[in-house]
Design a protein around this motif. Structure first.
Motif, PDB file in Angstrom:
ATOM      1  N   ASP A  44      42.123 116.829  21.850  1.00 31.69           N
ATOM      2  CA  ASP A  44      41.589 118.057  21.215  1.00 31.69           C
ATOM      3  C   ASP A  44      41.595 117.020  19.666  1.00 31.69           C
ATOM      4  O   ASP A  44      40.604 116.788  18.929  1.00 31.69           O
TER       5      ASP A  44
ATOM      6  N   MET B 117      39.361 114.738  17.823  1.00 27.58           N
ATOM      7  CA  MET B 117      38.689 115.287  16.380  1.00 27.58           C
ATOM      8  C   MET B 117      38.742 114.923  14.905  1.00 27.58           C
ATOM      9  O   MET B 117      38.528 115.145  14.015  1.00 27.58           O
TER      10      MET B 117
ATOM     11  N   SER C  74      32.826 114.775  15.390  1.00 30.95           N
ATOM     12  CA  SER C  74      33.076 116.458  15.210  1.00 30.95           C
ATOM     13  C   SER C  74      32.870 117.657  16.377  1.00 30.95           C
ATOM     14  O   SER C  74      33.164 116.890  18.135  1.00 30.95           O
ATOM     15  N   LEU C  75      33.411 119.044  16.574  1.00 33.11           N
ATOM     16  CA  LEU C  75      33.140 120.114  17.334  1.00 33.11           C
ATOM     17  C   LEU C  75      31.616 120.074  17.660  1.00 33.11           C
ATOM     18  O   LEU C  75      31.424 119.740  19.676  1.00 33.11           O
TER      19      LEU C  75
ATOM     20  N   MET D 122      31.579 119.031  21.935  1.00 38.83           N
ATOM     21  CA  MET D 122      30.283 120.615  21.937  1.00 38.83           C
ATOM     22  C   MET D 122      29.235 119.998  23.410  1.00 38.83           C
ATOM     23  O   MET D 122      28.875 121.047  24.068  1.00 38.83           O
TER      24      MET D 122
ATOM     25  N   ASN E 182      35.741 127.878  22.162  1.00 37.30           N
ATOM     26  CA  ASN E 182      35.041 126.841  22.368  1.00 37.30           C
ATOM     27  C   ASN E 182      34.927 126.409  24.227  1.00 37.30           C
ATOM     28  O   ASN E 182      33.810 126.460  23.803  1.00 37.30           O
TER      29      ASN E 182
ATOM     30  N   ASP F 124      33.707 126.391  12.473  1.00 35.06           N
ATOM     31  CA  ASP F 124      33.624 126.533  14.169  1.00 35.06           C
ATOM     32  C   ASP F 124      32.982 127.600  14.345  1.00 35.06           C
ATOM     33  O   ASP F 124      32.067 127.774  15.125  1.00 35.06           O
TER      34      ASP F 124
ATOM     35  N   THR G 242      29.184 127.038  14.118  1.00 33.37           N
ATOM     36  CA  THR G 242      28.973 126.962  15.622  1.00 33.37           C
ATOM     37  C   THR G 242      27.992 127.303  16.421  1.00 33.37           C
ATOM     38  O   THR G 242      27.266 126.916  17.073  1.00 33.37           O
TER      39      THR G 242
END
Lengths: 261, 261
Positions: B15, B19, B27-28, B32, B63, B112, B115
């Motif tokens: 992970d 990233m 990107s996250l 996602m 996440n 985070d 998001t």
């Protein structure tokens, strides 16, 4: 079914709404991922992997180019062999320094630039080449994705794009345009003369809604961007088509007059 | 086909690699989006829209919960009626102020959190309700998505999750778990006693690679996360399965011993 077109002004406003943290809540990365994914699915329909493997993706300097980079990544995962031509990405090593300065100075601008740089890294990791000479790449490709300009283009073409558009316009391989045929004015269509005046891609994928210039277009027409809400569609007077199953793309039927919208 | 599992330590390292702007470039938000999309496609296979419409998505604080929020958004677009139970999102209005402070103080952490807040906004715009009482929502749902904990969970369960896991464990509706059955230790599997010790979801979607605890799992098993490169797969000794067509998910066949991996 004929879908209502969205003006370039409304398309810009819609984009702003989507990315406003308090209105749409979307990030550029999310929207670009779904836009690029829908482009890759349209390509899969028009050119199944067995029928054509080498795909040349020509990317412009803005978000339309970013959609092309994302599409290329998905196509590589599907088994295609993409190459990228990305003439205005800023190749000078100083560009990287510039980005680092922007990182602390202009958050928003930096974010856009960095997205494209990160997309490039993702493509490098998939061994997708970035080529520097367009004509030979056209000769060895099975088809081309035009991800140069999108809903915000109003002309005129600036260097190096007049030459690039001429090369794509006279290419003998099929072309799929992202959001609008590049060089066309989003409102008034193809230029009267010069590069782009004879440009007619074989396929077009409109993102969220067709643009007004689609009335000059004849060819297969797809719609992508399966993320509109009913409220946004109402605000801009848009139709949301019925996407089948889990598809991120839907093909528009031929119009009665022989064209497609 | 039996796929090699990835340890929780390697999954965390993978992970981080993905990233890192200079390594994976992801990107996250991108990861996602694709993770949640693959979850929604697995759901579509297990519970086609005609067979079950009301889906309850239970989201954890990290996440894994974000993947659940993205999946719920796609399911709403497919015509399902999702509801969200998101007990540890920080409901206090002060949380919003806290976010605005974090926005200037701690860029990474803020990103985070934001998001998930933005994902919530996207769901509100689709009229997806966030419910506050789990048992009645379970009774009126056709199936449940467990997006509580993923590859980083090593126990023990902290409040309010022991109660929530017990409620899901004894629910009479089918459950699909995201990445790992929540409450299971990612390495050693189900807890010996207490909440989760009898938890066996009907379907599981592993993201990027199965986790070691999958050896205790019996049910339909999907793999999602169609973004690994060969280099990353080699680094972590992973198999990349053949995803068909444009699918973001692939179902693993039943193992010879009657289980599935």
């Amino acid at each position: 079914m004929s879908l209502k077109a969205i003006s370039s002004k409304d398309a810009a406003s819609l984009d702003k709404d989507l990315m406003d943290a308090d209105i749409g809540g979307w990030s550029l990365d999310q929207l670009m991922e779904l836009a690029g994914l829908s482009v890759s699915q349209a390509v899969y329909r028009v050119h199944p992997p067995s029928a054509g493997k080498n795909v040349l993706v020509v990317c412009g300097p803005g978000n339309n180019g970013g959609d092309g980079l994302v599409a290329a990544r998905h196509l590589a995962q599907y088994g295609y062999t993409p190459s990228i031509y990305y003439p205005k990405e800023g190749k000078n090593p100083l560009y990287q320094v510039f980005i680092r300065v922007l990182r602390s100075k202009q958050r928003r601008k930096k974010k856009d630039k960095l997205t494209n740089q990160r997309l490039k890294t993702q493509l490098h990791n998939l061994s997708v080449p970035f080529i520097t000479d367009l004509p030979p790449a056209i000769r060895t490709s099975d088809f081309l994705i035009d991800a140069i300009f999108g809903f915000s283009f109003g002309g005129p073409l600036r260097d190096p794009f007049p030459t690039i558009i001429s090369q794509i316009e006279t290419a003998s391989i099929p072309v799929l345009s992202v959001d609008a045929p590049s060089s066309w004015d989003v409102e008034s269509g193809p230029p009267e003369s010069g590069p782009g005046s004879k440009f007619m891609p074989d396929a077009l994928i409109s993102l969220t809604a067709p643009k007004p210039c689609v009335r000059f277009y004849r060819g297969r027409h797809f719609l992508g961007g399966r993320f509109l809400t009913d409220a946004v569609a109402r605000k801009y007077g848009l139709d949301v088509p019925a996407y089948p199953g889990v598809d991120q793309v839907v093909e528009m039927p031929v119009e009665a007059d022989g064209g497609r919208l």
